[in-house]
Design an enzyme around this catalytic site. Structure first.
Site, PDB file in Angstrom:
ATOM      1  N   CYS A 204       0.817  -1.214   0.000  1.00  0.00           N
ATOM      2  CA  CYS A 204       0.000   0.000   0.000  1.00  0.00           C
ATOM      3  C   CYS A 204       0.852   1.266   0.000  1.00  0.00           C
ATOM      4  CB  CYS A 204      -0.975   0.002   1.163  1.00  0.00           C
ATOM      5  SG  CYS A 204      -0.241   0.297   2.768  1.00  0.00           S
ATOM      6  N   HIS A 246      -2.010   1.423   6.977  1.00  0.00           N
ATOM      7  CA  HIS A 246      -2.429   1.608   5.590  1.00  0.00           C
ATOM      8  C   HIS A 246      -2.047   3.010   5.115  1.00  0.00           C
ATOM      9  CE1 HIS A 246      -4.419   0.546   1.976  1.00  0.00           C
ATOM     10  NE2 HIS A 246      -5.519   1.236   2.168  1.00  0.00           N
ATOM     11  N   ASP A 261      -8.075   5.348  -3.185  1.00  0.00           N
ATOM     12  CA  ASP A 261      -7.251   4.270  -2.647  1.00  0.00           C
ATOM     13  C   ASP A 261      -6.992   3.271  -3.770  1.00  0.00           C
ATOM     14  OD1 ASP A 261      -6.081   2.112  -1.386  1.00  0.00           O
ATOM     15  OD2 ASP A 261      -7.323   2.246   0.414  1.00  0.00           O
TER      16      ASP A 261
END
Length: 640
Positions: A204, A246, A261
């Site tokens: 991520c 994250h 995202d």
């Protein structure tokens, strides 16, 4: 500076200045995505925390940034930062098309009030059809000589900031794979854009860093936002503390900030095989902040882009609607708390959707102990946990494909079990007629409610059947018949014009599932389950026998008046009365043969003796010119 080891410490009054040429950012991984009904789960890497909550930003480029300072605000582990991390990395920002070298910070005009209509998926009006050609183009662009050239190629078809962001988003979501090995082994992590382009893998942090870098090259203001997420491994109602797990992005479009995202937009990782599957998710592109906050909590409350912003405690306790909840057109769910306490052993969940939708549920991994009824715009589920304690309830919805996706999860806390409410294991969903049964050709049911109570163990259910549709029914109880043939023998089906009637006789007291199946007569294939009724009988004296066995020549428009019992007494004279269509002669065969005669009302009548035989057959001659009879019904005779 001395940091207190006490986790409740809040007194920190200075900033740590870290020179980027002397210290490299620590990098790490945390898995963070939910599983879906196919056992797929998305996993993301997260920002690695240092020491007592000090956060560092990793250096994305290998170029020399000598003399550039990275300013990081220090916070205790359990405190939430109140200010944005400050950047002065001029070389990294590169400047946007307006000559700005530092993205503006979110302000009041960026904040959204929570919308009452939660089906709103985007923070700005979008017609996704306008992106069809652009998306196709972006997904087919390949890497040639580096990041700058890649962005240049992508921008050839992009003519606005929105389109520039869109092509970058589509390219990343369709080309960058989540790197499971790098996520598990720190020394294999690849966060630099050059490494990501070479391997086309990252976690991520890498997704967010690459997205930010490509936006900056395209002249669009973009920020990477770290925080907590309700992803893989998340447990309903859990607390968040310590290192962030994250990272995602905020982009500046049309005068305000918006959230994306790309990690969660790209695909899924199978938690059992640890293999990544590209599965594009539109939901996480410019998601409305009021929906984004359900599974993303930023380190800085300003990046919630909400007014008022939520606290971490609210984020932890709020109901979590998964992205598929909104992708499939759900509007609301009740209760709005993720933890439900049963009342007298029962809990009820309802969902409102903007269109008719198919649902299913699992309680502790099984489709049992629940009554799920479809509504025109949603569903109602009554659930009865089988034991005292904590239970996991998952609710799934079906979209345009044949796949059911997880949309909600609840934790049920049960402190009482009503033993009398035990439901048959074969009671499948949905229960009761609905828009779906109408769609499948069953209309105007005599019993619109899903539960039928019978005091004597018998009932009759009828409904209209559209032209060309065949109906099949079977009865299932936990202590009842076990073979497929026997399951159908407690039901006798009668067809009158365009209406079917199911006469049911229960073998004993209890709860039974009456399953309804349909198929098109002229099409090959099996019958398809449509719905079932729950039949309930508390009369312990009930002990009805099966109906007679019918054969293929028994027409659905035939009618049996007597005898209805499939087991006849021995040494008795038994009357017969049937309505049979399209036949020339009818007879009953036992030890001897007895003809049936056609009366004025159109019924074939007669009688036969059961003496000296074990079975009785009803036979018909379909054409007077034929010399052979066909079996249509079979009865058993009790032993003498």
């Amino acid at each position: 500076m001395e940091l207190k080891k006490d986790s409740n410490a809040v007194s920190i009054d200075m900033l740590l200045i870290v020179h980027s040429e002397k210290r490299r950012a620590a990098q790490g991984m945390h898995s963070d995505r939910q599983a879906d009904p196919r056992a797929l789960s998305q996993r993301r890497g997260g920002l690695q925390g240092i020491g007592n909550g000090i956060r560092r930003w990793q250096k994305f480029e290998g170029s020399d940034v000598h003399g550039t300072q990275l300013t990081v605000e220090v916070h205790p582990r359990d405190a939430m930062p109140q200010l944005l991390k400050k950047f002065s990395l001029a070389k990294r920002l590169q400047g946007d098309k307006n000559g700005n070298t530092r993205p503006r910070q979110p302000g009041a005009k960026d904040a959204h009030a929570y919308p009452w209509d939660r089906s709103s998926l985007k923070s700005m009006p979008l017609d996704l059809r306008q992106f069809e050609k652009l998306d196709t183009y972006a997904s087919q662009v390949t890497v040639k000589n580096g990041l700058d050239e890649l962005v240049s190629d992508l921008l050839q078809e992009a003519h606005s900031d929105l389109e520039r962001v869109r092509v970058i988003w589509i390219w990343i979501c369709h080309h960058i794979e989540y790197d499971i090995e790098a996520a598990q082994e720190k020394d294999r992590q690849a966060f630099k854009p050059t490494d990501i382009l070479r391997t086309q893998k990252t976690n991520c942090d890498g997704y967010a860093g690459l997205f930010e870098k490509m936006c900056r090259i395209a002249g669009v203001q973009c920020m990477t936002v770290p925080g907590y997420s309700k992803g893989f491994g998340y447990q309903t109602g859990q607390s968040f503390s310590g290192e962030f797990d994250h990272a995602w992005n905020a982009v500046y479009l049309e005068g305000r900030w918006h959230l994306v995202d790309s990690t969660w937009g790209s695909g899924l990782v199978d938690s059992t095989t640890s293999k990544f599957t590209f599965l594009y998710n539109e939901f996480y592109f410019l998601t409305h902040p009021a929906l984004f906050i359900e599974d993303h909590f930023p380190d800085n409350k300003n990046w919630q882009l909400l007014k008022p912003p939520q606290s971490l405690k609210q984020f932890e306790s709020n109901m979590y609607h998964k992205s598929e909840f909104y992708n499939k057109g759900m509007l609301s769910a009740h209760p709005e708390t993720s933890v439900i306490k049963t009342v007298n052993g029962k809990a009820t969940v309802t969902i409102e959707s903007c269109a008719p939708t198919l649902f299913m549920f699992m309680l502790n991994g099984k489709q049992e102990q629940g009554l799920l009824s479809l509504r025109k715009n949603g569903m109602k589920l009554d659930i009865y946990p089988p034991t005292v304690g904590t239970h996991k309830l998952q609710i799934f919805a079906k979209g345009n494909s044949d796949i059911y996706s997880s949309v909600l999860e609840y934790t049920l806390k049960c402190n009482y079990v009503d033993i009398s409410v035990r439901l048959p294991a074969e009671l499948h969903q949905p229960v009761g007629p609905s828009w779906f049964s109408e769609q499948m050709g069953i209309v105007k049911p005599s019993h619109p409610d899903p539960i039928i109570h019978t005091s004597d163990g018998r009932c009759s259910v009828s409904f209209g059947v559209e032209e060309g549709i065949s109906v099949l029914a079977s009865l299932h109880g936990d202590e009842g018949p076990i073979t497929e043939e026997t399951q159908r023998r407690y039901i006798f089906q009668v067809q009158r014009q365009k209406r079917a009637e199911l006469k049911v006789q229960l073998p004993q007291a209890g709860k039974f599932a009456l399953k309804i199946f349909v198929k098109k007569r002229l099409e090959p294939g099996n019958y398809v389950f449509v719905f079932n009724y729950l039949l309930c009988c508390t009369n312990t004296k009930v002990n009805w026998p099966m109906f007679p066995e019918s054969f293929g020549n028994w027409g659905q428009d035939n009618e049996l008046l007597e005898p209805l019992s499939g087991v006849l007494p021995a040494n008795r004279n038994i009357p017969f009365k049937l309505k049979l269509h399209g036949i020339a002669k009818a007879l009953v065969k036992g030890q001897d043969t007895w003809p049936l005669t056609l009366n004025r009302e159109g019924y074939w009548e007669g009688s036969c003796s059961t003496a000296g035989c074990h079975e009785i057959y009803v036979m018909v001659l379909e054409n007077a010119n034929h010399n052979f009879y066909s079996y249509i019904l079979k009865y058993k005779v009790n032993a003498q």
